[in-house]
Design a protein around this motif. Structure first.
Motif, PDB file in Angstrom:
ATOM      1  N   ARG A 175       0.853  -1.263   0.059  1.00 60.42           N
ATOM      2  CA  ARG A 175      -0.013   0.122  -0.026  1.00 60.42           C
ATOM      3  C   ARG A 175       1.015   1.324  -0.037  1.00 60.42           C
ATOM      4  O   ARG A 175       1.450   1.624   1.038  1.00 60.42           O
ATOM      5  CB  ARG A 175      -0.956  -0.046   1.363  1.00 60.42           C
ATOM      6  CG  ARG A 175      -1.805  -1.283   1.389  1.00 60.42           C
ATOM      7  CD  ARG A 175      -2.580  -1.409   2.602  1.00 60.42           C
ATOM      8  NE  ARG A 175      -1.896  -1.554   3.632  1.00 60.42           N
ATOM      9  CZ  ARG A 175      -1.201  -2.636   4.233  1.00 60.42           C
ATOM     10  NH1 ARG A 175      -1.326  -3.859   3.608  1.00 60.42           N
ATOM     11  NH2 ARG A 175      -0.485  -2.354   5.507  1.00 60.42           N
ATOM     12  N   ILE A 221      -1.022   2.953   5.110  1.00 59.07           N
ATOM     13  CA  ILE A 221       0.149   2.879   4.025  1.00 59.07           C
ATOM     14  C   ILE A 221       1.366   2.294   4.579  1.00 59.07           C
ATOM     15  O   ILE A 221       1.679   2.644   5.910  1.00 59.07           O
ATOM     16  CB  ILE A 221       0.562   4.469   3.688  1.00 59.07           C
ATOM     17  CG1 ILE A 221      -0.672   5.174   2.924  1.00 59.07           C
ATOM     18  CG2 ILE A 221       1.765   4.547   2.616  1.00 59.07           C
ATOM     19  CD1 ILE A 221      -0.904   4.559   1.486  1.00 59.07           C
ATOM     20  N   ILE A 239       6.463   1.573   7.745  1.00 62.91           N
ATOM     21  CA  ILE A 239       6.680   2.210   6.167  1.00 62.91           C
ATOM     22  C   ILE A 239       8.169   1.949   5.709  1.00 62.91           C
ATOM     23  O   ILE A 239       8.950   2.355   6.300  1.00 62.91           O
ATOM     24  CB  ILE A 239       6.203   3.770   6.125  1.00 62.91           C
ATOM     25  CG1 ILE A 239       4.770   3.976   6.714  1.00 62.91           C
ATOM     26  CG2 ILE A 239       6.383   4.219   4.730  1.00 62.91           C
ATOM     27  CD1 ILE A 239       4.538   5.271   6.853  1.00 62.91           C
ATOM     28  N   ILE A 257       6.553   3.962   0.600  1.00 66.14           N
ATOM     29  CA  ILE A 257       6.880   5.299   0.166  1.00 66.14           C
ATOM     30  C   ILE A 257       8.088   5.250  -0.688  1.00 66.14           C
ATOM     31  O   ILE A 257       9.168   4.925  -0.260  1.00 66.14           O
ATOM     32  CB  ILE A 257       6.567   6.378   1.269  1.00 66.14           C
ATOM     33  CG1 ILE A 257       6.762   7.645   0.590  1.00 66.14           C
ATOM     34  CG2 ILE A 257       7.938   6.317   2.162  1.00 66.14           C
ATOM     35  CD1 ILE A 257       6.628   8.982   1.683  1.00 66.14           C
ATOM     36  N   GLN A 265       5.863  10.034  -3.859  1.00 59.19           N
ATOM     37  CA  GLN A 265       6.021  11.429  -3.920  1.00 59.19           C
ATOM     38  C   GLN A 265       6.596  11.839  -5.135  1.00 59.19           C
ATOM     39  O   GLN A 265       7.538  10.971  -5.990  1.00 59.19           O
ATOM     40  CB  GLN A 265       7.166  11.711  -2.722  1.00 59.19           C
ATOM     41  CG  GLN A 265       6.683  11.363  -1.289  1.00 59.19           C
ATOM     42  CD  GLN A 265       5.651  12.105  -0.783  1.00 59.19           C
ATOM     43  OE1 GLN A 265       4.704  11.653  -0.315  1.00 59.19           O
ATOM     44  NE2 GLN A 265       5.557  13.598  -1.262  1.00 59.19           N
ATOM     45  N   ILE A 294       2.636   5.132  -1.568  1.00 55.38           N
ATOM     46  CA  ILE A 294       2.659   6.282  -1.964  1.00 55.38           C
ATOM     47  C   ILE A 294       3.564   6.932  -2.686  1.00 55.38           C
ATOM     48  O   ILE A 294       4.674   6.160  -2.292  1.00 55.38           O
ATOM     49  CB  ILE A 294       2.156   7.332  -0.734  1.00 55.38           C
ATOM     50  CG1 ILE A 294       1.646   8.620  -1.363  1.00 55.38           C
ATOM     51  CG2 ILE A 294       3.197   7.399   0.207  1.00 55.38           C
ATOM     52  CD1 ILE A 294       0.861   9.476  -0.361  1.00 55.38           C
ATOM     53  N   THR A 347      -3.481   5.618   8.047  1.00 53.83           N
ATOM     54  CA  THR A 347      -4.396   5.071   6.845  1.00 53.83           C
ATOM     55  C   THR A 347      -3.975   3.656   6.441  1.00 53.83           C
ATOM     56  O   THR A 347      -4.551   3.332   5.335  1.00 53.83           O
ATOM     57  CB  THR A 347      -4.438   6.298   5.982  1.00 53.83           C
ATOM     58  OG1 THR A 347      -2.929   6.273   5.175  1.00 53.83           O
ATOM     59  CG2 THR A 347      -4.691   7.609   6.345  1.00 53.83           C
ATOM     60  N   LEU A 386       0.581   8.756   7.427  1.00 53.77           N
ATOM     61  CA  LEU A 386       0.101   7.677   6.229  1.00 53.77           C
ATOM     62  C   LEU A 386      -0.012   6.283   7.105  1.00 53.77           C
ATOM     63  O   LEU A 386      -0.542   5.509   6.761  1.00 53.77           O
ATOM     64  CB  LEU A 386       1.720   7.678   5.697  1.00 53.77           C
ATOM     65  CG  LEU A 386       2.201   8.836   5.023  1.00 53.77           C
ATOM     66  CD1 LEU A 386       3.351   8.468   4.027  1.00 53.77           C
ATOM     67  CD2 LEU A 386       0.954   9.072   3.755  1.00 53.77           C
ATOM     68  N   TYR A 391       4.092  13.321   8.989  1.00 60.50           N
ATOM     69  CA  TYR A 391       3.739  12.699   7.708  1.00 60.50           C
ATOM     70  C   TYR A 391       3.782  11.260   7.967  1.00 60.50           C
ATOM     71  O   TYR A 391       2.785  10.315   7.556  1.00 60.50           O
ATOM     72  CB  TYR A 391       4.638  13.089   6.559  1.00 60.50           C
ATOM     73  CG  TYR A 391       4.069  12.733   5.156  1.00 60.50           C
ATOM     74  CD1 TYR A 391       2.749  12.871   4.820  1.00 60.50           C
ATOM     75  CD2 TYR A 391       5.011  12.357   4.211  1.00 60.50           C
ATOM     76  CE1 TYR A 391       2.120  12.554   3.810  1.00 60.50           C
ATOM     77  CE2 TYR A 391       4.331  12.110   3.008  1.00 60.50           C
ATOM     78  CZ  TYR A 391       3.157  12.266   2.794  1.00 60.50           C
ATOM     79  OH  TYR A 391       2.667  11.928   1.408  1.00 60.50           O
ATOM     80  N   ALA A 392       4.784  10.429   8.532  1.00 59.43           N
ATOM     81  CA  ALA A 392       4.775   9.063   8.658  1.00 59.43           C
ATOM     82  C   ALA A 392       3.586   8.846   9.636  1.00 59.43           C
ATOM     83  O   ALA A 392       3.037   7.626   9.350  1.00 59.43           O
ATOM     84  CB  ALA A 392       6.187   8.887   9.312  1.00 59.43           C
ATOM     85  N   PHE A 395      10.574   6.345   8.922  1.00 61.40           N
ATOM     86  CA  PHE A 395       9.385   5.906   8.324  1.00 61.40           C
ATOM     87  C   PHE A 395       9.411   4.374   9.014  1.00 61.40           C
ATOM     88  O   PHE A 395       8.207   3.869   9.120  1.00 61.40           O
ATOM     89  CB  PHE A 395       9.343   5.684   6.901  1.00 61.40           C
ATOM     90  CG  PHE A 395       9.052   6.965   6.333  1.00 61.40           C
ATOM     91  CD1 PHE A 395       7.655   7.383   6.454  1.00 61.40           C
ATOM     92  CD2 PHE A 395       9.714   7.583   5.316  1.00 61.40           C
ATOM     93  CE1 PHE A 395       7.370   8.754   5.793  1.00 61.40           C
ATOM     94  CE2 PHE A 395       9.567   8.873   4.760  1.00 61.40           C
ATOM     95  CZ  PHE A 395       8.241   9.244   4.762  1.00 61.40           C
TER      96      PHE A 395
END
Length: 265
Positions: free
Chosen positions: A118, A165, A203, A168, A122, A120, A163, A160, A156-157, A198
């Motif tokens: 999952r 995620i 992440i 990245i 950038q 994202i 949700t 993410l 930000y981590a 992360f």
């Protein structure tokens, strides 16, 4: 035992979230004696966790269970993750329920993601600009360097992870010459700082790479992926990355699009 960095993040999020809503800070203990407590753990830590996770025996490692339990006249909440990342997602799920005013009197929740990756992507550039970005400059880069203050990356981590995620790519798929050097020292050490942040939220970090890096960075005459020297160059580049980012996710490659170098060129 001392919790891992990821489990430390889970504890932090539960304490921070509950404190903001309940105006009291939960204490983290190994043997809760209070009338109400939240039991947090992963498969293999205790019979309670293993029993709760039994229905998810074949499930993804990111799966989790949230259950309301009664024991010795006390009511408890159990958050059990198949892995620590699953426990993190379970903690965020509980906080969402509390934020929405849902009852937690009789929870019996089992969650298992359908998609293992999952991710994202950038589109940030080292100069701080973001291709097709509409919400300000990059939180990663400024003036062709990785920012020294990564506080916003930490926030930000958290967002993410809340949700679901779990991966990245931290730079633009249209890799310009400056970004091509992210895979080599000294820039790689700065990338590792981002990966460390992360990692604490489950992440995995990826890098977008320039197909022509063997030419641009390695000074080889070709970037042909079937060339023996190119194969050796990429192997060494990957080995160097894994040495400083052991859980590195891999490369994202965009080629032969929008005038970017690729097999056709």
């Amino acid at each position: 035992t001392n919790p891992s960095p990821l489990l430390t993040s889970v504890i932090y999020e539960l304490q921070k979230g509950m404190e903001s809503m309940l105006h009291m800070k939960p204490q983290c203990v190994h043997d809760p004696a209070e009338k109400f407590s939240v039991w947090l753990g992963v498969r293999g830590q205790s019979d309670q966790f293993d029993e709760a996770l039994a229905p998810l025996a074949e499930a993804s490692e990111d799966s989790y269970v949230i259950k309301t339990l009664s024991q010795d006249g006390r009511k408890h909440l159990l958050i059990a993750g198949v892995s620590e990342r699953g426990a993190l997602y379970g903690a965020f799920h509980l906080l969402r329920l509390m934020q929405m005013g849902e009852s937690i009197e009789a929870l019996n929740i089992q969650e298992s993601p359908d998609n293992g990756l999952r991710m994202i992507n950038q589109w940030d550039n080292l100069d701080g600009s973001i291709e097709r970005g509409y919400a300000g400059g990059s939180i990663f880069y400024k003036n062709n360097e990785i920012q020294s203050d990564l506080t916003r990356v930490q926030e930000y981590a958290r967002m993410l992870a809340s949700t679901g995620i779990n991966a990245i790519a931290i730079n633009n798929v249209n890799v310009h010459e400056r970004e091509s050097w992210l895979i080599k020292q000294p820039m790689l050490a700065e990338v590792a700082r981002i990966a460390d942040i992360f990692r604490k939220y489950g992440i995995t970090t990826f890098l977008s790479i320039n197909f022509a890096s063997p030419i641009v960075v390695g000074h080889l005459p070709t970037a042909d992926p079937l060339d023996e020297d190119v194969i050796a160059w990429w192997k060494k580049a990957a080995d160097d990355i894994y040495e400083v980012i052991p859980d590195f996710g891999g490369f994202l490659v965009k080629a032969d699009s929008e005038s970017r170098p690729g097999p056709f060129t």
